[in-house]
Design a protein around this motif. Sequence first.
Motif, mmCIF file in Angstrom:
data_model
loop_
_atom_site.group_PDB
_atom_site.id
_atom_site.type_symbol
_atom_site.label_atom_id
_atom_site.label_comp_id
_atom_site.label_asym_id
_atom_site.label_seq_id
_atom_site.Cartn_x
_atom_site.Cartn_y
_atom_site.Cartn_z
ATOM 1 N N THR B 177 -2.487 39.203 25.865
ATOM 2 C CA THR B 177 -1.392 38.263 25.618
ATOM 3 C C THR B 177 -1.326 37.264 26.771
ATOM 4 O O THR B 177 -1.139 37.659 27.920
ATOM 5 C CB THR B 177 -0.053 39.034 25.496
ATOM 6 O OG1 THR B 177 -0.178 40.021 24.472
ATOM 7 C CG2 THR B 177 1.082 38.083 25.152
ATOM 8 N N LYS B 185 1.647 36.507 18.946
ATOM 9 C CA LYS B 185 0.941 36.009 17.759
ATOM 10 C C LYS B 185 -0.104 37.020 17.308
ATOM 11 O O LYS B 185 -0.663 37.745 18.129
ATOM 12 C CB LYS B 185 0.237 34.690 18.080
ATOM 13 C CG LYS B 185 1.178 33.529 18.316
ATOM 14 C CD LYS B 185 0.372 32.272 18.605
ATOM 15 C CE LYS B 185 1.296 31.162 19.092
ATOM 16 N NZ LYS B 185 0.647 30.301 20.078
ATOM 17 N N VAL B 186 -0.355 37.031 15.996
ATOM 18 C CA VAL B 186 -1.439 37.855 15.457
ATOM 19 C C VAL B 186 -2.725 37.034 15.526
ATOM 20 O O VAL B 186 -2.886 36.062 14.800
ATOM 21 C CB VAL B 186 -1.166 38.254 13.995
ATOM 22 C CG1 VAL B 186 -2.303 39.133 13.475
ATOM 23 C CG2 VAL B 186 0.161 38.983 13.878
ATOM 24 N N THR B 187 -3.605 37.389 16.440
ATOM 25 C CA THR B 187 -4.896 36.710 16.560
ATOM 26 C C THR B 187 -5.990 37.780 16.501
ATOM 27 O O THR B 187 -5.709 38.965 16.755
ATOM 28 C CB THR B 187 -5.016 35.961 17.902
ATOM 29 O OG1 THR B 187 -4.984 36.933 18.964
ATOM 30 C CG2 THR B 187 -3.880 34.955 18.093
ATOM 31 N N PRO B 188 -7.226 37.384 16.189
ATOM 32 C CA PRO B 188 -8.313 38.370 16.210
ATOM 33 C C PRO B 188 -8.423 39.081 17.562
ATOM 34 O O PRO B 188 -8.648 40.290 17.622
ATOM 35 C CB PRO B 188 -9.556 37.517 15.927
ATOM 36 C CG PRO B 188 -9.035 36.349 15.158
ATOM 37 C CD PRO B 188 -7.677 36.063 15.722
ATOM 38 N N GLU B 189 -8.223 38.319 18.654
ATOM 39 C CA GLU B 189 -8.302 38.901 19.995
ATOM 40 C C GLU B 189 -7.218 39.968 20.197
ATOM 41 O O GLU B 189 -7.477 41.047 20.731
ATOM 42 C CB GLU B 189 -8.141 37.768 21.017
ATOM 43 C CG GLU B 189 -8.562 38.129 22.417
ATOM 44 C CD GLU B 189 -8.262 37.009 23.400
ATOM 45 O OE1 GLU B 189 -7.434 36.125 23.092
ATOM 46 O OE2 GLU B 189 -8.862 37.022 24.488
ATOM 47 N N GLU B 190 -5.998 39.673 19.738
ATOM 48 C CA GLU B 190 -4.897 40.638 19.858
ATOM 49 C C GLU B 190 -5.183 41.896 19.031
ATOM 50 O O GLU B 190 -4.947 43.013 19.486
ATOM 51 C CB GLU B 190 -3.571 40.020 19.391
ATOM 52 C CG GLU B 190 -2.960 39.023 20.373
ATOM 53 C CD GLU B 190 -2.209 39.697 21.522
ATOM 54 O OE1 GLU B 190 -2.188 40.940 21.597
ATOM 55 O OE2 GLU B 190 -1.658 38.956 22.361
ATOM 56 N N GLN B 213 -6.394 41.362 9.483
ATOM 57 C CA GLN B 213 -5.988 39.948 9.426
ATOM 58 C C GLN B 213 -5.481 39.570 8.038
ATOM 59 O O GLN B 213 -4.536 38.792 7.904
ATOM 60 C CB GLN B 213 -7.176 39.058 9.783
ATOM 61 C CG GLN B 213 -7.411 38.939 11.273
ATOM 62 C CD GLN B 213 -8.429 37.857 11.572
ATOM 63 O OE1 GLN B 213 -9.623 38.084 11.433
ATOM 64 N NE2 GLN B 213 -7.951 36.694 11.936
ATOM 65 N N SER B 220 2.890 36.922 6.964
ATOM 66 C CA SER B 220 3.498 35.813 7.707
ATOM 67 C C SER B 220 3.877 34.664 6.788
ATOM 68 O O SER B 220 3.604 34.682 5.608
ATOM 69 C CB SER B 220 2.530 35.322 8.785
ATOM 70 O OG SER B 220 1.342 34.864 8.186
#
Lengths: 316, 220
Positions: B177, B185-190, B213, B220
């Motif tokens: 983060t 946020k929902v990201t691929p990395e997270e 995802q 969302s």
Amino acid sequence: MRAFTYERAETPQQAAMAAASTDHARFIAGGTNLLDLMKIEVETPAHLVDVNGLGLDTIENTDDGGLRVGALVRNTDLAADPRVRRDYGVLSRALVAGASGQLRNKATTGGNLLQRTRCPYFYDTNMPCNKRRPGTGCAALEGFSRQLAIIGGSEHCIATHPSDMAVAMRLLDAEVETVLPNGNTRAIPIADFHRLPGDTPQIDSALIPGEFITAVTLPRPLGGKHFYHKVRDRASYAFALVSVAAVIQPDGGGRVALGGVAPKPWRREDADAALPRGAKAVMARLLDGAEPTHENRFKVNLAERTLAAVLAEAKE
Amino acid sequence: MSQHSRFKITRRALMIVGAASAASLGLPRLATAGRDGESPTSAPAADDKAATAEVAFTVNGVPRRFTADTRLTLLDALREQLQLTGTKKGCDHGQCGACTVMVNGRRVNACLSLAVMHEGDEITTVEGLGTPDNLDPMQAAFIEHDGYQCGYCTPGQICSAKATLEEIRAGVPSHVTADLNAPMKVTPEEIRERMSGNICRCGAYANILDAVQDVAGGQS
């Protein structure tokens, strides 16, 4: 796992009394480290005192502008607390750099401080280990020592303390509040909480038998920019080879503490004073007297370069 | 009586341990004769005898109560005692995540928890998320995106994935983060970072990421 009896403590002092008056008793909170060690019989308690019913799971503001973190606050909740994220970013960062989401949901503030080393010889019950069985010798000295201490160890033990959280706590000059079996309480500065192995590596902390951690207090916020840079063999879910906790002020001063290099979170206030002169000057003091093995000599350079990266980022 | 004192250790087991402790400490504690009249000082060492305790929690909405060895983990209680074998035993040391279940809505490793420590808890396993006829959206997404090969880690992956999205929504930060104080946020990395406690030997990570995802996008 060896058989054990089990009880639930009703008050912190009762927990302390139960642990002090029963042979081979252990407190259990999250249990993520203790149960792991019990399964391989590195830990063989005959009695468990479950402290999860004691409350101690809130984070309160203190009168002097700091925070008092209950011993049973879970790592996830401490990292996510808005006050911690805003004012003690280094602590939040250190917490989420450790373990996995599942483990952080169970692991507690008090238990995290009391984690045992992840030295492979401590875990391998077929090998000598002075921390696990005093007097048997240290297999790490001539063995696989890549992960182990470069400073603060002794001829009896070169295990590192595995906690990330404790490194941030040391940087922040936290205090560990405890209750003793006789009902007295005391506050132990984090600098004095973890001990160096010397010739008694089996003793990790300043706690006496039965003494129970009730809270950890953080002094008022330091301001500045907060960093916890952890270097490890995987991008996630691995113990530190080297970690650098730092708070850097606008004038270039601040504080720095290291994880992964010593039997306890490693900080020297006289090294902090060298921060404005750069990473090399800091490490000349902070790692003065280091005695790395041939396998972990790289940590000396790695620590300096990791701090250099932190200082560069602080200027951005 | 409070909730936390409603457990029982069988008297015999407590006698045995109590006798051993009292003998070694020189204390009179519990130094009464055992149930069968044997001398407490001659009782076997504690590690020869199991202690038992009452276990009471709710699994997938069904109250469960039984007596168990104090050593029984939550994982073995689910699989062996309650025959809920959806939850898998992988490493049994909290390293692989195959045993991930929800306790009071939070994901934990069931292998690193004692059954006796879950008095009153609400536990949800993969069996409680959905059924073949009525799949949870995360289960459906794993099927849709082929988020597995052998499937052994999948129940843990699915429980962990659901918790991951809930933790992001609740504002729990992660190692990746960027800003601790901004909305998460929902990201691929997270997702990758937050799922690092679930190992997939088959290496289905790319498809697992797609599945999570997909569900996140739908929410969302």
